[in-house]
Design a protein around this motif. Structure first.
Motif, short mmCIF file in Angstrom:
data_model
loop_
_atom_site.label_atom_id
_atom_site.label_comp_id
_atom_site.label_asym_id
_atom_site.label_seq_id
_atom_site.Cartn_x
_atom_site.Cartn_y
_atom_site.Cartn_z
N HIS A 125 1.81 -4.06 7.15
CA HIS A 125 1.41 -4.81 5.49
C HIS A 125 -0.21 -6.40 6.48
CE1 HIS A 125 3.49 -8.30 8.44
NE2 HIS A 125 3.29 -9.16 6.90
N LEU A 126 0.15 -6.20 8.38
CA LEU A 126 -0.72 -6.86 8.95
C LEU A 126 -2.23 -5.59 9.84
CD1 LEU A 126 1.29 -8.83 11.62
CD2 LEU A 126 0.46 -10.09 9.33
N HIS A 127 -1.55 -4.43 9.73
CA HIS A 127 -2.95 -3.50 9.72
C HIS A 127 -3.62 -3.59 9.42
CE1 HIS A 127 0.40 0.51 10.44
NE2 HIS A 127 0.50 -0.91 10.78
N LYS A 128 -5.02 -3.98 8.24
CA LYS A 128 -6.14 -4.39 8.06
C LYS A 128 -6.31 -5.82 8.34
CE LYS A 128 -7.88 -6.86 3.68
NZ LYS A 128 -7.93 -6.77 1.84
N GLU A 129 -5.91 -7.12 8.47
CA GLU A 129 -6.21 -7.77 9.10
C GLU A 129 -6.39 -7.67 10.80
OE1 GLU A 129 -4.86 -12.47 10.60
OE2 GLU A 129 -3.31 -11.20 9.48
N SER A 163 -2.31 0.47 0.74
CA SER A 163 -2.98 1.27 0.11
C SER A 163 -4.58 1.51 0.27
CB SER A 163 -3.34 -0.31 -1.10
OG SER A 163 -4.47 -1.14 -0.99
N ALA A 164 -4.68 2.65 -0.23
CA ALA A 164 -5.92 3.59 -0.38
C ALA A 164 -7.21 2.59 -0.42
CB ALA A 164 -6.40 4.21 -1.47
N ASP A 165 -7.10 1.15 -1.34
CA ASP A 165 -8.49 0.41 -1.60
C ASP A 165 -8.40 -0.66 0.14
OD1 ASP A 165 -9.10 1.49 -3.59
OD2 ASP A 165 -8.37 -0.81 -4.65
N GLU A 166 -6.88 -1.00 0.57
CA GLU A 166 -7.27 -1.47 2.12
C GLU A 166 -7.54 -0.80 3.24
OE1 GLU A 166 -3.48 -4.98 1.81
OE2 GLU A 166 -3.43 -3.16 3.52
N ALA A 167 -7.33 0.25 3.30
CA ALA A 167 -7.71 1.33 3.78
C ALA A 167 -9.29 1.67 4.13
CB ALA A 167 -7.45 3.25 3.94
N GLU A 213 -11.28 -0.53 2.88
CA GLU A 213 -12.12 -1.64 3.94
C GLU A 213 -11.88 -1.85 4.99
OE1 GLU A 213 -11.23 -5.32 2.01
OE2 GLU A 213 -9.94 -4.38 -0.02
N MET A 214 -11.26 -1.18 5.41
CA MET A 214 -11.03 -0.48 7.06
C MET A 214 -12.08 -0.07 7.76
SD MET A 214 -6.65 -1.02 7.04
CE MET A 214 -6.74 -0.50 9.11
N VAL A 215 -12.49 0.90 6.92
CA VAL A 215 -13.08 2.18 7.17
C VAL A 215 -14.37 1.43 7.05
CG1 VAL A 215 -14.66 4.71 7.30
CG2 VAL A 215 -12.12 4.08 6.52
N GLU A 216 -14.65 0.76 6.20
CA GLU A 216 -15.84 0.37 6.23
C GLU A 216 -16.72 -0.69 6.94
OE1 GLU A 216 -16.18 -0.96 1.90
OE2 GLU A 216 -16.66 1.07 1.57
N LEU A 244 -14.28 12.57 15.88
CA LEU A 244 -12.84 13.13 16.34
C LEU A 244 -12.87 13.89 15.45
CD1 LEU A 244 -11.85 8.59 14.95
CD2 LEU A 244 -11.44 10.33 17.81
N PRO A 245 -11.56 15.17 15.98
CA PRO A 245 -10.93 16.20 15.00
C PRO A 245 -10.70 15.71 13.59
CG PRO A 245 -9.47 15.40 16.62
CD PRO A 245 -10.55 14.38 16.69
N PHE A 246 -10.22 14.14 13.38
CA PHE A 246 -9.73 13.58 12.17
C PHE A 246 -10.05 12.42 11.25
CE2 PHE A 246 -6.38 15.96 14.05
CZ PHE A 246 -6.06 17.11 13.63
N PRO A 247 -11.48 12.67 11.02
CA PRO A 247 -12.37 11.16 10.82
C PRO A 247 -10.91 9.87 10.25
CG PRO A 247 -13.41 12.79 9.23
CD PRO A 247 -11.79 13.49 9.79
N ALA A 248 -11.96 8.99 10.61
CA ALA A 248 -10.91 7.65 9.58
C ALA A 248 -11.41 7.66 8.09
CB ALA A 248 -12.05 6.24 9.76
N THR A 249 -11.77 8.55 7.65
CA THR A 249 -11.92 8.58 5.87
C THR A 249 -11.19 10.06 6.14
OG1 THR A 249 -13.64 10.73 6.25
CG2 THR A 249 -14.61 8.73 5.63
N ASP A 250 -10.22 10.70 6.81
CA ASP A 250 -9.14 11.56 5.76
C ASP A 250 -7.98 10.51 6.02
OD1 ASP A 250 -7.07 14.24 6.25
OD2 ASP A 250 -6.08 12.57 7.60
#
Length: 331
Positions: free
Chosen positions: A77-81, A102-106, A108-111, A302-308
């Motif tokens: 739960h602290l990853h996003k912040e 959640s995918a929505d939090e993820a 936000e992090m990517v953006e 990266l071999p696996f982009p953050a969008t993955d």
């Protein structure tokens, strides 16, 4: 290449046991600092692992201009912040799986990382080991025929550790988030596509804040192919992968844990018999650090982009919804 100066945000077990030693063994990185919410704990960990600088707060580490990249092993739960705060401080980010709640939090992090112009990756170490390149190549070669299904497991028993962060529902606890992510990501990688639906049955334990302590599921892919999997934190240890084709199969006895010995080898079964494939004795955490290092220094993709990671979170969210609501969930 000048080595990347890494800072570690938190003193979690995975950081101390695996990721910090991996960065220290890498060709491109060095661990320059570690932070905890208490200076004493940070100093103790720094001394144990030969880390030069200890900080008594995460904020202090982020203000250190010499730190170029951070690894975040905090509770889910602290990853996003802290990923977003690190990006805003100009630090490249390696964040422990699962990327978020959640995918929505993820997303936000990517953006946030894209806007800050920093490299961002989810810490799925197993995917950086060359044995998975070999497995994917065997599948593509047609040696085992057309793919008909994938079966994978990842279970362990830590149920008596009642203070474990994995057993906090609001913190993103549960077996799907902790170890179910591995079979799911592996199937998506091997099939190079996204599942269409998930059906999962789980054991939600009152003793463990109602998190899923065991889950068994099926993910539906195209052409009638499925991943069947189980994951758990209250069962005997195993981490296996089987890739089934029309003309053979691949069995990986230790699919996600690398022991750096013969236990890491895998087996290919065809009409010609059983073939053992010897796996290079490499530290997958060091390989992960080097992939980020080359991306940071040389601009290599990266071999696996953050969008993955966002796509993987969508599947995880569907699995948890299916388990809680006892129904098939389309993705």
């Amino acid at each position: 290449m000048k080595k990347i100066r890494w800072g570690i945000i938190g003193c979690a077990g995975i950081a101390k046991r695996s990721v910090i030693p991996g960065i220290q063994q890498s060709e491109t990185g060095e661990v320059a600092a570690i932070a905890s919410r208490g200076l004493d704990k940070a100093k103790q960990t720094a001394q144990q692992l030969d880390i030069p600088i200890a900080y008594g707060s995460y904020e202090a580490l982020l203000t250190d201009p010499s730190i170029e990249a951070v690894y975040i092993p905090l509770p889910n739960h602290l990853h996003k912040e802290w990923a977003i705060r690190a990006a805003e401080a100009g630090k490249h980010v390696l964040c422990e799986k699962p990327l978020a709640i959640s995918a929505d939090e993820a997303q936000e992090m990517v953006e946030a990382c894209e806007n800050a112009g920093v490299v961002f990756a989810e810490a799925f170490m197993y995917r950086y080991h060359p044995r998975y390149t070999t497995i994917c190549d065997i599948v593509k070669s047609g040696e085992i025929g057309e793919l008909r299904g994938i079966h994978s497991t990842f279970t362990f028993n830590n149920s008596k550790d009642m203070s474990n962060v994995r057993y906090q529902q609001e913190w993103g606890g549960g077996s799907l988030y902790d170890v179910g992510v591995y079979p799911i990501s592996a199937a998506r990688m091997l099939l190079n596509e996204e599942p269409q639906a998930a059906t999962v049955h789980a054991l939600f334990s009152e003793e463990h804040d109602h998190v899923d302590m065991m889950a068994s599921g099926i993910l539906e892919f195209n052409r009638g192919v499925a991943l069947t999997f189980d994951c758990g934190m209250w069962a005997d240890f195993r981490n296996t992968l089987e890739v089934l084709g029309t003309e053979g199969r691949i069995e990986v006895p230790s699919a996600f844990v690398v022991n750096q010995d013969e236990r890491d080898n895998f087996f290919v079964y065809t009409k010609d018999g059983r073939r053992e494939v010897e796996v290079p004795r490499l530290n997958q955490y060091a390989l992960q650090a080097d992939a980020l290092g080359r991306s940071i220094r040389n601009g290599e993709p990266l071999p696996f982009p953050a969008t993955d990671a966002v796509l993987n979170m969508k599947v995880l969210n569907a699995c948890l919804t299916s388990a809680r609501e006892r129904r098939r969930v389309e993705i």
